[in-house]
Design a protein around this motif. Structure first.
Motif, PDB file in Angstrom:
ATOM      1  N   ILE A   5      10.093  33.396  25.904  1.00 35.63           N
ATOM      2  CA  ILE A   5      11.235  33.887  25.148  1.00 35.63           C
ATOM      3  C   ILE A   5      10.719  34.507  23.857  1.00 35.63           C
ATOM      4  O   ILE A   5      10.052  33.849  23.069  1.00 35.63           O
ATOM      5  N   SER A   6      11.021  35.779  23.683  1.00 33.06           N
ATOM      6  CA  SER A   6      10.633  36.456  22.445  1.00 33.06           C
ATOM      7  C   SER A   6      11.908  36.928  21.757  1.00 33.06           C
ATOM      8  O   SER A   6      12.939  37.125  22.398  1.00 33.06           O
ATOM      9  N   ASN A   7      11.833  37.088  20.448  1.00 34.12           N
ATOM     10  CA  ASN A   7      13.024  37.531  19.736  1.00 34.12           C
ATOM     11  C   ASN A   7      12.692  38.354  18.510  1.00 34.12           C
ATOM     12  O   ASN A   7      11.609  38.260  17.935  1.00 34.12           O
ATOM     13  N   CYS A   8      13.659  39.168  18.170  1.00 30.66           N
ATOM     14  CA  CYS A   8      13.641  39.940  16.935  1.00 30.66           C
ATOM     15  C   CYS A   8      15.074  39.904  16.418  1.00 30.66           C
ATOM     16  O   CYS A   8      15.986  40.424  17.080  1.00 30.66           O
ATOM     17  N   ASN A   9      15.267  39.253  15.300  1.00 32.03           N
ATOM     18  CA  ASN A   9      16.597  39.044  14.731  1.00 32.03           C
ATOM     19  C   ASN A   9      17.486  38.327  15.738  1.00 32.03           C
ATOM     20  O   ASN A   9      17.181  37.235  16.142  1.00 32.03           O
ATOM     21  N   LYS A  20      14.756  24.138  36.184  1.00 31.44           N
ATOM     22  CA  LYS A  20      14.831  22.763  35.680  1.00 31.44           C
ATOM     23  C   LYS A  20      13.562  22.360  34.925  1.00 31.44           C
ATOM     24  O   LYS A  20      13.632  21.654  33.926  1.00 31.44           O
ATOM     25  N   ASP A  21      12.414  22.845  35.389  1.00 28.30           N
ATOM     26  CA  ASP A  21      11.140  22.448  34.794  1.00 28.30           C
ATOM     27  C   ASP A  21      10.936  22.962  33.370  1.00 28.30           C
ATOM     28  O   ASP A  21      10.255  22.332  32.571  1.00 28.30           O
ATOM     29  N   ASN A  22      11.495  24.136  33.052  1.00 31.97           N
ATOM     30  CA  ASN A  22      11.280  24.693  31.717  1.00 31.97           C
ATOM     31  C   ASN A  22      12.581  24.851  30.926  1.00 31.97           C
ATOM     32  O   ASN A  22      12.640  25.590  29.957  1.00 31.97           O
ATOM     33  N   LEU A  23      13.598  24.130  31.343  1.00 31.51           N
ATOM     34  CA  LEU A  23      14.891  24.188  30.682  1.00 31.51           C
ATOM     35  C   LEU A  23      14.802  23.808  29.205  1.00 31.51           C
ATOM     36  O   LEU A  23      15.495  24.369  28.361  1.00 31.51           O
ATOM     37  N   GLY A  24      13.905  22.868  28.880  1.00 34.73           N
ATOM     38  CA  GLY A  24      13.728  22.441  27.494  1.00 34.73           C
ATOM     39  C   GLY A  24      13.296  23.579  26.573  1.00 34.73           C
ATOM     40  O   GLY A  24      13.712  23.641  25.419  1.00 34.73           O
ATOM     41  N   ALA A  29      14.955  26.999  22.153  1.00 33.86           N
ATOM     42  CA  ALA A  29      15.043  28.328  21.538  1.00 33.86           C
ATOM     43  C   ALA A  29      16.455  28.647  21.053  1.00 33.86           C
ATOM     44  O   ALA A  29      16.630  29.358  20.066  1.00 33.86           O
ATOM     45  N   PHE A  30      17.463  28.106  21.744  1.00 34.20           N
ATOM     46  CA  PHE A  30      18.844  28.448  21.414  1.00 34.20           C
ATOM     47  C   PHE A  30      19.643  27.306  20.783  1.00 34.20           C
ATOM     48  O   PHE A  30      20.847  27.425  20.601  1.00 34.20           O
ATOM     49  N   LYS A  31      18.950  26.235  20.422  1.00 35.16           N
ATOM     50  CA  LYS A  31      19.624  25.112  19.782  1.00 35.16           C
ATOM     51  C   LYS A  31      20.178  25.550  18.428  1.00 35.16           C
ATOM     52  O   LYS A  31      19.461  26.132  17.607  1.00 35.16           O
ATOM     53  N   ASN A  32      21.445  25.321  18.214  1.00 37.20           N
ATOM     54  CA  ASN A  32      22.131  25.668  16.960  1.00 37.20           C
ATOM     55  C   ASN A  32      22.042  27.153  16.608  1.00 37.20           C
ATOM     56  O   ASN A  32      22.143  27.513  15.437  1.00 37.20           O
ATOM     57  N   ILE A  33      21.867  28.003  17.590  1.00 36.97           N
ATOM     58  CA  ILE A  33      21.709  29.441  17.321  1.00 36.97           C
ATOM     59  C   ILE A  33      22.953  30.039  16.661  1.00 36.97           C
ATOM     60  O   ILE A  33      22.853  30.914  15.811  1.00 36.97           O
ATOM     61  N   ALA A  57      22.650  26.523  31.951  1.00 35.21           N
ATOM     62  CA  ALA A  57      22.247  26.619  30.547  1.00 35.21           C
ATOM     63  C   ALA A  57      22.852  27.861  29.893  1.00 35.21           C
ATOM     64  O   ALA A  57      23.360  27.797  28.766  1.00 35.21           O
ATOM     65  N   LEU A  58      22.830  28.974  30.606  1.00 33.24           N
ATOM     66  CA  LEU A  58      23.444  30.194  30.067  1.00 33.24           C
ATOM     67  C   LEU A  58      24.959  30.060  30.006  1.00 33.24           C
ATOM     68  O   LEU A  58      25.597  30.556  29.068  1.00 33.24           O
ATOM     69  N   THR A  59      25.529  29.393  30.973  1.00 30.98           N
ATOM     70  CA  THR A  59      26.975  29.157  30.968  1.00 30.98           C
ATOM     71  C   THR A  59      27.381  28.320  29.767  1.00 30.98           C
ATOM     72  O   THR A  59      28.378  28.609  29.093  1.00 30.98           O
ATOM     73  N   GLU A  60      26.597  27.289  29.478  1.00 32.80           N
ATOM     74  CA  GLU A  60      26.893  26.436  28.324  1.00 32.80           C
ATOM     75  C   GLU A  60      26.768  27.218  27.016  1.00 32.80           C
ATOM     76  O   GLU A  60      27.562  27.029  26.089  1.00 32.80           O
TER      77      GLU A  60
END
Length: 92
Positions: A5-9, A20-24, A29-33, A57-60
């Motif tokens: 996951i990469s991001n800019c702004n 399931k294996d890399n859900l964490g 990355a999106f906790k409290n975004i 995860a995307l639905t949530e």
């Protein structure tokens, strides 16, 4: 393939497999975004596959955006599983 996951702004690009294996990694990355941004764009163009845990995860994240009155855009012609999920929910 691993999840990257990469991001800019407020633009995030997801690459690899979301399962399931890399859900964490995704959740971290999106906790409290939505405490930090008003609008969020996620590109799934480079997502090779996504299991039901990834779709959920995307639905949530989508539900959180609605609850907090924030904007979430998911772009790209990546994983068909996600589109099928939202198409099914919209029809119900």
């Amino acid at each position: 393939m691993d999840l990257k996951i990469s991001n800019c702004n407020n633009f995030f690009k997801i690459k690899g497999t979301l399962n399931k294996d890399n859900l964490g990694v995704f959740q971290s990355a999106f906790k409290n975004i939505f405490e930090k941004v008003q609008a969020l764009i996620i590109s799934i163009e480079d997502v090779d596959s996504m299991d039901r845990f990834g779709v959920n995860a995307l639905t949530e994240l989508h539900k959180e955006a609605i609850a907090k009155n924030k904007n979430l855009s998911i772009i790209g012609l990546g994983c068909e599983d996600l589109y099928n999920h939202f198409k099914t929910e919209m029809a119900a």
